[in-house]
Design a protein around this motif. Structure first.
Motif, PDB file in Angstrom:
ATOM      1  N   VAL A  34       0.848  -1.177   0.000  1.00 17.20           N
ATOM      2  CA  VAL A  34       0.000   0.000   0.000  1.00 17.20           C
ATOM      3  C   VAL A  34       0.888   1.232   0.000  1.00 17.20           C
ATOM      4  N   SER A  35       0.652   2.078  -0.963  1.00 16.17           N
ATOM      5  CA  SER A  35       1.424   3.312  -0.980  1.00 16.17           C
ATOM      6  C   SER A  35       0.634   4.373  -0.227  1.00 16.17           C
ATOM      7  N   ILE A  36       1.176   4.750   0.915  1.00 11.17           N
ATOM      8  CA  ILE A  36       0.555   5.794   1.712  1.00 11.17           C
ATOM      9  C   ILE A  36       1.080   7.116   1.180  1.00 11.17           C
ATOM     10  N   ASP A  37       0.186   7.968   0.869  1.00 11.07           N
ATOM     11  CA  ASP A  37       0.524   9.265   0.314  1.00 11.07           C
ATOM     12  C   ASP A  37       0.247  10.323   1.373  1.00 11.07           C
ATOM     13  N   LYS A  38       1.045  11.364   1.401  1.00  7.42           N
ATOM     14  CA  LYS A  38       0.833  12.405   2.407  1.00  7.42           C
ATOM     15  C   LYS A  38      -0.508  13.107   2.226  1.00  7.42           C
ATOM     16  N   ARG A  39      -1.111  12.955   1.059  1.00  4.29           N
ATOM     17  CA  ARG A  39      -2.439  13.548   0.824  1.00  4.29           C
ATOM     18  C   ARG A  39      -3.567  12.693   1.393  1.00  4.29           C
ATOM     19  N   LEU A  56      -8.252   3.067   1.925  1.00  8.96           N
ATOM     20  CA  LEU A  56      -7.859   1.677   2.114  1.00  8.96           C
ATOM     21  C   LEU A  56      -8.847   0.945   3.019  1.00  8.96           C
ATOM     22  N   ALA A  57      -9.229   1.580   4.116  1.00  5.45           N
ATOM     23  CA  ALA A  57     -10.197   0.952   5.031  1.00  5.45           C
ATOM     24  C   ALA A  57     -11.521   0.709   4.310  1.00  5.45           C
ATOM     25  N   LEU A  58     -11.965   1.688   3.534  1.00  2.00           N
ATOM     26  CA  LEU A  58     -13.217   1.525   2.793  1.00  2.00           C
ATOM     27  C   LEU A  58     -13.104   0.422   1.741  1.00  2.00           C
ATOM     28  N   ALA A  59     -11.977   0.376   1.049  1.00  2.00           N
ATOM     29  CA  ALA A  59     -11.774  -0.660   0.030  1.00  2.00           C
ATOM     30  C   ALA A  59     -11.747  -2.049   0.654  1.00  2.00           C
ATOM     31  N   ALA A 123     -11.077   5.288 -13.113  1.00  2.00           N
ATOM     32  CA  ALA A 123     -10.468   4.000 -13.478  1.00  2.00           C
ATOM     33  C   ALA A 123      -9.164   3.778 -12.715  1.00  2.00           C
ATOM     34  N   ASP A 124      -8.364   4.814 -12.559  1.00  2.00           N
ATOM     35  CA  ASP A 124      -7.110   4.685 -11.818  1.00  2.00           C
ATOM     36  C   ASP A 124      -7.376   4.464 -10.334  1.00  2.00           C
ATOM     37  N   ALA A 125      -8.420   5.077  -9.822  1.00  2.00           N
ATOM     38  CA  ALA A 125      -8.781   4.870  -8.415  1.00  2.00           C
ATOM     39  C   ALA A 125      -9.157   3.409  -8.182  1.00  2.00           C
ATOM     40  N   VAL A 126      -9.941   2.855  -9.089  1.00  2.00           N
ATOM     41  CA  VAL A 126     -10.341   1.452  -8.968  1.00  2.00           C
ATOM     42  C   VAL A 126      -9.108   0.550  -9.014  1.00  2.00           C
ATOM     43  N   LEU A 127      -8.196   0.825  -9.918  1.00  3.94           N
ATOM     44  CA  LEU A 127      -6.978   0.020 -10.008  1.00  3.94           C
ATOM     45  C   LEU A 127      -6.125   0.153  -8.751  1.00  3.94           C
ATOM     46  N   THR A 128      -6.194   1.289  -8.087  1.00  5.30           N
ATOM     47  CA  THR A 128      -5.412   1.495  -6.870  1.00  5.30           C
ATOM     48  C   THR A 128      -5.949   0.671  -5.714  1.00  5.30           C
ATOM     49  N   TYR A 129      -7.267   0.627  -5.542  1.00  8.84           N
ATOM     50  CA  TYR A 129      -7.809  -0.075  -4.376  1.00  8.84           C
ATOM     51  C   TYR A 129      -8.191  -1.523  -4.649  1.00  8.84           C
ATOM     52  N   GLU A 130      -8.278  -1.929  -5.889  1.00  5.72           N
ATOM     53  CA  GLU A 130      -8.794  -3.250  -6.237  1.00  5.72           C
ATOM     54  C   GLU A 130      -8.007  -4.395  -5.609  1.00  5.72           C
TER      55      GLU A 130
END
Length: 176
Positions: A34-39, A56-59, A123-130
């Protein structure tokens, strides 16, 4: 004769070694780190999701409910086909519909966080949490284990609704 016996023995050992390698299960690929981002906004609530980014918790909760949907689907099919029980079939069918609706609510929240805070396209968000959501669900093998894993998820969504109305704007229906 001796050379033939040695060759046959060597061939047998090689065949066993090859067969042994094939029989060994390859380790399941784990979800990427998991890449934690400062944002990323981080959840501060008691429970197993504390300290994780909201997305991440929601995913992960979405993955748990999605797996619950799959488990209820299997149970409904058994109640419909294997050992016909119309009452059980109706109950499992109702629960699988509820579980997929709840999973969708969590996935939508994860998408909204990643889109708003990281500026990702949907689409990128889905790929990030999938991968993370899938990993959370795949470890669950029974309805009971999935329900136990999901017990802290409503509190995650409630905390999200209180802190981030735009990202968690859908009502969350309880699983009956």
């Amino acid at each position: 004769m001796l050379a033939l016996a040695v060759a046959a023995g060597t061939t047998d050992v090689l065949a066993q070694a090859t067969r042994h390698k094939r029989e060994q299960k390859e380790p399941e690929p784990s979800a990427s780190a998991v890449s934690i981002d400062k944002r990323d906004s981080v959840l501060t609530a008691p429970g197993p999701f504390n300290g994780r980014p909201y997305w991440l918790a929601l995913a992960q909760c979405g993955g748990i409910y999605f797996k619950l949907n799959v488990l209820y689907t299997d149970a409904a099919v058994r109640a419909r086909v294997v050992k016909p029980d119309p009452h059980a079939n109706a109950e499992f069918t109702k629960k699988l519909s509820e579980a997929i609706n709840i999973a969708t609510t969590y996935f939508d929240g994860a998408e909204h966080f990643l889109m708003a805070q990281r500026g990702l396209e949907r689409a990128d968000a889905v790929l990030t949490y999938e991968g993370q959501s899938r990993a959370a669900g795949e470890r669950l093998k029974t309805i009971e284990s999935a329900l136990a894993a999901a017990k802290d998820c409503p509190a995650v969504y409630h905390a999200c609704q209180e802190a981030f109305v735009k990202q968690c704007n859908e009502p969350l229906s309880p699983l009956s």
